[in-house]
Design an enzyme around this catalytic site. Sequence first.
Site, short mmCIF file in Angstrom:
data_model
loop_
_atom_site.label_atom_id
_atom_site.label_comp_id
_atom_site.label_asym_id
_atom_site.label_seq_id
_atom_site.Cartn_x
_atom_site.Cartn_y
_atom_site.Cartn_z
N ASP A 63 -29.16 -28.49 73.30
CA ASP A 63 -28.42 -28.61 71.77
C ASP A 63 -29.05 -29.41 70.62
O ASP A 63 -28.62 -29.65 69.73
CB ASP A 63 -26.95 -28.75 72.02
CG ASP A 63 -26.48 -30.03 72.83
OD1 ASP A 63 -27.65 -31.18 72.81
OD2 ASP A 63 -25.23 -30.39 72.87
N SER A 64 -29.83 -30.54 71.49
CA SER A 64 -30.66 -31.24 70.43
C SER A 64 -31.34 -30.41 69.34
O SER A 64 -32.02 -30.91 68.47
CB SER A 64 -31.95 -31.93 71.25
OG SER A 64 -32.54 -31.13 72.07
N ASP A 71 -27.88 -25.86 77.45
CA ASP A 71 -26.83 -26.85 77.45
C ASP A 71 -25.57 -25.96 76.84
O ASP A 71 -25.82 -24.87 75.78
CB ASP A 71 -27.07 -27.71 76.16
CG ASP A 71 -27.57 -29.11 76.62
OD1 ASP A 71 -27.52 -29.12 77.67
OD2 ASP A 71 -28.30 -29.78 75.83
N LYS A 84 -25.80 -26.63 81.61
CA LYS A 84 -25.54 -28.09 81.38
C LYS A 84 -24.17 -28.60 80.73
O LYS A 84 -24.15 -28.04 79.61
CB LYS A 84 -26.62 -29.03 81.16
CG LYS A 84 -26.41 -30.56 81.21
CD LYS A 84 -27.85 -31.38 81.11
CE LYS A 84 -28.47 -31.26 79.50
NZ LYS A 84 -27.46 -32.09 78.67
N GLU A 111 -21.61 -32.23 79.57
CA GLU A 111 -21.58 -33.43 79.27
C GLU A 111 -20.26 -33.86 79.66
O GLU A 111 -19.35 -33.49 79.36
CB GLU A 111 -21.78 -33.89 78.01
CG GLU A 111 -23.13 -33.54 77.35
CD GLU A 111 -23.45 -33.87 75.89
OE1 GLU A 111 -24.33 -33.81 75.18
OE2 GLU A 111 -22.38 -34.87 75.47
N GLU A 132 -28.40 -40.28 80.58
CA GLU A 132 -29.17 -40.95 79.39
C GLU A 132 -28.64 -42.32 78.78
O GLU A 132 -27.57 -42.67 78.83
CB GLU A 132 -28.58 -39.82 78.16
CG GLU A 132 -29.29 -39.98 76.76
CD GLU A 132 -28.84 -39.00 75.90
OE1 GLU A 132 -29.30 -39.16 74.97
OE2 GLU A 132 -28.23 -37.80 76.12
#
Length: 257
Positions: free
Chosen positions: A41-42, A80, A109, A111, A176
């Site tokens: 999602d970057s 993501d 993925k 978070e 991270e």
Amino acid sequence: MKKIKKIINKKNKSKIVCLTAYSKNIAEEVDKYVDIVLVGDSLGSVLYNYSTTRKVTLTEMINHSKSVRLGVKKSLMVVDMPFNTYSTPNAALKNAKKIIKETKCDAVKLEGGKKIIHQIKLLTKNKVPVMGHLGLLPQSTKGKFKSKGKTTKEINQLINDALLLQNNGVFAIVLECIKTPIAKQITKNLDIPTIGIGSSVHCDGQVLVTDDLIGLNQTKIKFVKQFLNVKKYINAGLRKYASEVRSKKYPTKKHSY
């Protein structure tokens, strides 16, 4: 599942290489050298200049992932899940299935640790392959990004969350911006691999944003190393094109119908 087992089996044997891709063209090149291609999602900040990954939509993730899928042949492809698509266990399952069905990716993925463990449980129970993500969580962080693992509370939470994710079926965890000693300890404690980003060489693998490492995206983030300045080559080509158009050297008969 064979690709996932291959990633798990790399722990303590060889380093895992992971890079991002948001399109078919980049994915084709990245796929030649990596073990995991991440549609991160970057892309929100890299492609759309969003101030936060929270603005990235499910539709955007799916559309870019469809393009990436066309370029990925051998690597494990992970997507993501964007912000607010896994706020509840049922939402997580519904959206994860949608992502996998429409993009044909190999895994998703998410978070977080304990806060989303019910989501993780439901996904893995339904045989949805999940990669975890601990430490700095861009979807949850407001304000300046800071490294994690400084206080006893943070350290204990990171260690406990990592074990919790592992025990509930996650096949790998991105760490991270976690302090080196803590990233090393977590990696040592786990049977599943860790993928570091700003979390030292002690992780089982590394991930970076491809646009950052080739110099296409300018950033001052500490963990980013620029391995190539691709803009130099782009500018050379554009300069030559503009010059030949203006001097009437292009197009020639060869390039005309």
